[in-house]
Design a protein around this motif. Structure first.
Motif, PDB file in Angstrom:
ATOM      1  N   LYS A  38       0.589  -1.261   0.074  1.00  0.00           N
ATOM      2  CA  LYS A  38       0.091  -0.042   0.047  1.00  0.00           C
ATOM      3  C   LYS A  38       0.587   1.220  -0.036  1.00  0.00           C
ATOM      4  CE  LYS A  38      -3.711   2.399   2.487  1.00  0.00           C
ATOM      5  NZ  LYS A  38      -4.641   2.361   3.356  1.00  0.00           N
ATOM      6  N   GLY A  57     -12.065   1.682  -7.074  1.00  0.00           N
ATOM      7  CA  GLY A  57     -13.261   0.890  -6.360  1.00  0.00           C
ATOM      8  C   GLY A  57     -13.812  -0.202  -7.184  1.00  0.00           C
ATOM      9  N   LYS A  82      -8.875  -1.464  -5.929  1.00  0.00           N
ATOM     10  CA  LYS A  82      -8.503  -1.161  -4.648  1.00  0.00           C
ATOM     11  C   LYS A  82      -9.691  -1.796  -3.668  1.00  0.00           C
ATOM     12  CE  LYS A  82      -7.864   2.502  -1.233  1.00  0.00           C
ATOM     13  NZ  LYS A  82      -8.115   3.942  -0.689  1.00  0.00           N
ATOM     14  N   GLY A  83      -9.403  -2.735  -2.907  1.00  0.00           N
ATOM     15  CA  GLY A  83     -10.422  -3.433  -1.986  1.00  0.00           C
ATOM     16  C   GLY A  83      -9.782  -3.884  -0.865  1.00  0.00           C
ATOM     17  N   ASN A  84     -10.701  -3.574   0.447  1.00  0.00           N
ATOM     18  CA  ASN A  84     -10.282  -3.814   1.710  1.00  0.00           C
ATOM     19  C   ASN A  84      -8.803  -3.280   2.074  1.00  0.00           C
ATOM     20  OD1 ASN A  84     -12.169  -5.822   2.019  1.00  0.00           O
ATOM     21  ND2 ASN A  84     -11.097  -7.202   0.942  1.00  0.00           N
ATOM     22  N   GLY A  85      -8.442  -2.009   1.745  1.00  0.00           N
ATOM     23  CA  GLY A  85      -7.563  -1.323   2.221  1.00  0.00           C
ATOM     24  C   GLY A  85      -6.111  -1.740   1.321  1.00  0.00           C
ATOM     25  N   CYS A  86      -6.286  -2.478   0.388  1.00  0.00           N
ATOM     26  CA  CYS A  86      -5.029  -2.791  -0.352  1.00  0.00           C
ATOM     27  C   CYS A  86      -5.203  -2.766  -1.840  1.00  0.00           C
ATOM     28  CB  CYS A  86      -4.608  -4.082  -0.073  1.00  0.00           C
ATOM     29  SG  CYS A  86      -5.500  -5.707  -0.634  1.00  0.00           S
ATOM     30  N   TYR A  87      -4.264  -2.584  -2.745  1.00  0.00           N
ATOM     31  CA  TYR A  87      -4.224  -2.539  -4.142  1.00  0.00           C
ATOM     32  C   TYR A  87      -3.719  -3.821  -4.735  1.00  0.00           C
ATOM     33  CZ  TYR A  87      -4.481   2.399  -3.159  1.00  0.00           C
ATOM     34  OH  TYR A  87      -4.917   3.655  -2.497  1.00  0.00           O
TER      35      TYR A  87
END
Length: 125
Positions: A38, A57, A82-87
């Motif tokens: 991240k 998103g 980008k999902g769950n705070g990561c790329y």
């Protein structure tokens, strides 16, 4: 208020890879995604166009130019999400990793080429 300009020269070789990562089992399992660190990836995001960043998103198609040793190179289209705070890069990552023979602990490098509007990717070691 004055700012000092740092004019020190270094002898270290130029390293274009903004993001470096050792591949994990998770990155290489069937149907998997390449999970991008991240903090390092967010340094790259500052250089990318705002429209692309705003749609992460939903997933955005991006070009990935793989630079190999010698004069070899390949271009692919992957989906950046980008999902769950990561790329993550997905939508073909597993196929690329398998075809290139990447293994856990292989080091890869990634950077953004603003002129060609694509990611540059390299298998470092």
């Amino acid at each position: 208020m004055t700012q000092e300009l740092n004019l020190k020269l270094g002898l270290a070789p130029y390293d274009p890879w903004v993001l470096k990562k050792n591949l994990t089992e998770t990155d290489l399992h069937h149907g998997g995604s390449l999970i991008l660190p991240k903090q390092d990836f967010e340094a790259i995001l500052r250089e990318i166009g705002r429209g692309l960043v705003e749609n992460l998103g939903n997933g955005v198609d991006v070009k990935l130019h793989i630079i190999e040793e010698g004069h070899e190179s390949d271009d692919y289209t992957l989906t950046l999400v980008k999902g769950n705070g990561c790329y993550m890069l997905r939508g073909g990552w597993y196929t690329i990793a398998k075809a290139k023979g990447y293994k856990p602990n292989d080091e890869i490098g990634l950077t953004w080429d603003k002129w060609s509007r694509r990611f540059l990717f390299h298998h470092i070691k």
